[in-house]
Design a protein around this motif. Structure first.
Motif, PDB file in Angstrom:
ATOM      1  N   THR A 158       0.842  -1.190  -0.044  1.00  0.00           N
ATOM      2  CA  THR A 158       0.055  -0.141   0.063  1.00  0.00           C
ATOM      3  C   THR A 158       0.753   1.359  -0.110  1.00  0.00           C
ATOM      4  O   THR A 158       0.442   2.406   0.138  1.00  0.00           O
ATOM      5  CB  THR A 158      -0.891   0.098   1.098  1.00  0.00           C
ATOM      6  OG1 THR A 158      -0.192  -0.592   2.264  1.00  0.00           O
ATOM      7  CG2 THR A 158      -2.039  -0.954   1.051  1.00  0.00           C
ATOM      8  N   GLY A 159       2.021   1.262  -0.094  1.00  0.00           N
ATOM      9  CA  GLY A 159       2.895   2.364  -0.310  1.00  0.00           C
ATOM     10  C   GLY A 159       3.123   3.502   0.917  1.00  0.00           C
ATOM     11  O   GLY A 159       2.635   2.768   1.962  1.00  0.00           O
ATOM     12  N   THR A 160       3.414   4.690   0.646  1.00  0.00           N
ATOM     13  CA  THR A 160       3.453   5.583   1.885  1.00  0.00           C
ATOM     14  C   THR A 160       2.145   5.705   2.545  1.00  0.00           C
ATOM     15  O   THR A 160       1.124   6.232   1.710  1.00  0.00           O
ATOM     16  CB  THR A 160       3.880   6.985   1.346  1.00  0.00           C
ATOM     17  OG1 THR A 160       5.346   6.639   0.691  1.00  0.00           O
ATOM     18  CG2 THR A 160       4.187   7.896   2.530  1.00  0.00           C
ATOM     19  N   SER A 161       2.049   5.376   3.807  1.00  0.00           N
ATOM     20  CA  SER A 161       0.814   5.444   4.504  1.00  0.00           C
ATOM     21  C   SER A 161       0.417   6.655   4.857  1.00  0.00           C
ATOM     22  O   SER A 161       1.065   7.662   5.226  1.00  0.00           O
ATOM     23  CB  SER A 161       0.772   4.616   5.702  1.00  0.00           C
ATOM     24  OG  SER A 161       1.474   3.231   5.401  1.00  0.00           O
ATOM     25  N   PRO A 175      -3.885   3.992   3.288  1.00  0.00           N
ATOM     26  CA  PRO A 175      -2.910   4.466   2.009  1.00  0.00           C
ATOM     27  C   PRO A 175      -3.311   5.661   1.571  1.00  0.00           C
ATOM     28  O   PRO A 175      -4.722   5.919   1.809  1.00  0.00           O
ATOM     29  CB  PRO A 175      -3.064   3.092   1.142  1.00  0.00           C
ATOM     30  CG  PRO A 175      -4.544   2.637   1.384  1.00  0.00           C
ATOM     31  CD  PRO A 175      -4.647   2.896   3.024  1.00  0.00           C
ATOM     32  N   GLU A 176      -2.651   6.076   0.674  1.00  0.00           N
ATOM     33  CA  GLU A 176      -2.892   7.301  -0.070  1.00  0.00           C
ATOM     34  C   GLU A 176      -3.675   7.057  -1.185  1.00  0.00           C
ATOM     35  O   GLU A 176      -3.427   6.335  -2.065  1.00  0.00           O
ATOM     36  CB  GLU A 176      -1.522   8.076  -0.504  1.00  0.00           C
ATOM     37  CG  GLU A 176      -1.669   9.668  -0.763  1.00  0.00           C
ATOM     38  CD  GLU A 176      -2.189   9.870  -2.185  1.00  0.00           C
ATOM     39  OE1 GLU A 176      -2.736  10.713  -2.212  1.00  0.00           O
ATOM     40  OE2 GLU A 176      -1.791   8.851  -3.024  1.00  0.00           O
ATOM     41  N   ASN A 177      -4.739   7.806  -1.415  1.00  0.00           N
ATOM     42  CA  ASN A 177      -5.766   7.347  -2.299  1.00  0.00           C
ATOM     43  C   ASN A 177      -5.441   7.567  -3.912  1.00  0.00           C
ATOM     44  O   ASN A 177      -5.735   6.756  -4.533  1.00  0.00           O
ATOM     45  CB  ASN A 177      -7.039   8.204  -2.126  1.00  0.00           C
ATOM     46  CG  ASN A 177      -6.968   9.655  -2.246  1.00  0.00           C
ATOM     47  OD1 ASN A 177      -6.107  10.243  -2.210  1.00  0.00           O
ATOM     48  ND2 ASN A 177      -8.063  10.417  -2.040  1.00  0.00           N
ATOM     49  N   ASN A 178      -4.534   8.418  -4.108  1.00  0.00           N
ATOM     50  CA  ASN A 178      -4.181   8.736  -5.668  1.00  0.00           C
ATOM     51  C   ASN A 178      -3.426   7.536  -5.756  1.00  0.00           C
ATOM     52  O   ASN A 178      -3.460   7.092  -6.898  1.00  0.00           O
ATOM     53  CB  ASN A 178      -3.513   9.812  -5.782  1.00  0.00           C
ATOM     54  CG  ASN A 178      -4.358  11.090  -5.714  1.00  0.00           C
ATOM     55  OD1 ASN A 178      -5.583  11.166  -6.229  1.00  0.00           O
ATOM     56  ND2 ASN A 178      -3.692  12.118  -5.418  1.00  0.00           N
TER      57      ASN A 178
END
Length: 207
Positions: A158-161, A175-178
């Motif tokens: 989920t990448g940068t939270s 997670p960041e929505n974009n």
């Protein structure tokens, strides 16, 4: 690494907050709620009235961004701080600060610049600092007061939270929505089972 996801929630109540901001999320404590917004920390009482607020200033940081607030067992607020002017120049100028929640006095400043130019969502769990950035959650410990060493890191989907918490046997990540849109994944709260987390192999075979 697989993650379970929470996709449906029930709205229990909705509260209007006329003053203050909740831009960086909410930290619940016995005396009310805390939130951060760039260089400002705000305390709301249990009725969501602004009780006190402060602009944080750190030496050698010109334009502060305070990330998601966490807390220590002793009750101190803990936050990651980015100097946005440095970040926009692609320079590393980051801190972890511990703040007394009563008078907002800064009790400790840990220079995080050697580890990362970005720190936002992180928590302290069992005296370790769990920091989310890009595709990893990195775990640090203090070898000496104010000196952090990286112990291990975990690669996540989920990448940068935008927020992380550990409760029970789960690591919960917002997670960041974009990024989720780019990766074709739904927005929501993702849960990773702690026992299933495997430290990332730093060898050349995985580079």
């Amino acid at each position: 690494l697989q993650a379970t996801q929470t996709r449906e929630i029930e709205l229990l109540s909705e509260i209007s907050v006329p003053l203050g901001t909740l831009q960086q999320g909410i930290l619940l404590k016995k005396d009310g709620y805390y939130s951060s917004n760039h260089a400002e920390i705000i305390h709301f009482d249990t009725q969501w009235r602004v009780s006190r607020r402060i602009i944080i200033e750190i030496d050698k940081m010109s334009r502060l961004h305070i990330g998601i607030l966490s807390k220590e067992r002793n009750g101190y607020l803990v936050a990651g701080i980015i100097d946005l002017d440095s970040y926009e120049r692609r320079e590393s100028n980051t801190r972890i600060v511990k703040i007394n929640p009563i008078d907002f006095h800064i009790e400790q400043v840990i220079n995080f610049s050697e580890h990362s130019k970005y720190i936002d969502a992180f928590i302290i769990y069992k005296n370790e600092y769990w920091v989310s950035y890009k595709n990893f959650i990195s775990v640090y410990a203090e070898s000496d007061p104010g000196v952090l060493n990286r112990l291990r890191r975990y690669k996540i989907l989920t990448g940068t939270s935008q927020g992380i918490r550990i409760k029970g046997s789960k690591l919960y990540v917002i997670p960041e929505n974009n990024l989720m849109r780019v990766r074709g994944m739904p927005n929501g709260i993702y849960a990773y089972t702690l026992d299933a987390l495997v430290p990332y192999d730093e060898s050349l075979l995985n580079s």
